[in-house]
Design an enzyme around this catalytic site. Structure first.
Site, PDB file in Angstrom:
ATOM      1  N   LYS A 127      62.332   4.130  50.007  1.00 59.26           N
ATOM      2  CA  LYS A 127      62.864   4.720  48.773  1.00 59.26           C
ATOM      3  C   LYS A 127      63.228   6.194  49.002  1.00 59.26           C
ATOM      4  CE  LYS A 127      60.573   6.417  45.297  1.00 59.26           C
ATOM      5  NZ  LYS A 127      59.514   6.575  44.320  1.00 59.26           N
ATOM      6  N   ASP A 146      62.981   2.846  42.122  1.00 57.61           N
ATOM      7  CA  ASP A 146      61.728   3.452  41.677  1.00 57.61           C
ATOM      8  C   ASP A 146      61.187   2.587  40.537  1.00 57.61           C
ATOM      9  OD1 ASP A 146      63.270   4.002  39.476  1.00 57.61           O
ATOM     10  OD2 ASP A 146      62.575   6.066  39.266  1.00 57.61           O
TER      11      ASP A 146
END
Ligand code: SF4
Length: 218
Positions: A127, A146
């Site tokens: 991420k 997220d």
């Protein structure tokens, strides 16, 4: 997924993209940064912390530490103190320092520009690497997933998975590559403003007529 289902999924995603683009035309990364290194550090700090708080802390931090070498050679206790208010500061300070040491030792103090190398650095997961590549280098390496993107993807029927890697894979297959970067910024803004974790405001949502509201109690 068979061919028809795949076409339907892409069509559904396209409608969502269109609405979000209209609603959030200027969506971008809300972490403040002036260099890839600053974004890397800010992204590590943003775990379990609001972007506003990270930006507040980062202002002084980036005045004090101006290069990977500055972070690498800092006293760990000082760095911990400087980032204390972002939470989990011991772990974050350790990751920032170890990561910057590796940048100094192996990359001349620069942030690498490819996903495979970035994810091998301490404290950098997929991420974070996607955030850095997308926002600092404009490289679409994937879709940042997220907690907002994960929640909205499920509610909107874009993915039935909980695992961020599987959600990302679904999104990458449904969106065109040029949409990957901005889409997650738009989903994050929509997750913060309207489709919140506790109380999604479906009555005033720009996606109301295209959203199956999966898992949302009426
Ligand atoms: S309609 Fe409701 S569940 Fe669907 S995106 Fe909007 S706020 Fe979220």
């Amino acid at each position: 997924m068979n061919k028809d289902a795949n076409v339907a999924a892409k069509r559904h995603a396209a409608k969502i993209v269109q609405r979000l683009e209209r609603a959030y035309p200027r969506a971008r990364c809300s972490l403040g940064f002036a260099s890839p290194l600053e974004l890397l550090v800010a992204t590590i700090l943003s775990a379990q912390c609001t972007d506003q708080q990270v930006n507040r802390v980062a202002k002084d931090l980036f005045r004090k530490y101006r290069s990977a070498a500055d972070f690498a050679h800092a006293k760990l206790a000082d760095l911990e103190k400087d980032i204390q208010s972002t939470g989990f500061f011991r772990n974050k300070a350790k990751n920032i320092q170890q990561c910057c040491r590796q940048l100094v030792e192996s990359f001349n103090g620069q942030v690498p520009r490819d996903l495979e190398t970035l994810v091998k650095l301490p404290g950098i997961g997929r991420k974070t690497a996607n955030v850095i590549l997308g926002a600092a280098f404009g490289t679409a390496s994937g879709v940042v997933v997220d907690t907002h993107v994960a929640r909205l993807s499920r509610r909107l029927g874009l993915s039935r998975h909980k695992d961020p890697v599987k959600i990302e894979r679904d999104l990458m297959s449904q969106l065109s590559k040029k949409q990957w970067i901005v889409f997650s910024h738009q989903m994050i803004l929509h997750g913060r403003s309207t489709c919140t974790a506790r109380k999604p405001n479906c009555d005033e949502c720009v996606l109301a007529d295209v959203c199956p509201r999966i898992g949302v109690e009426s």
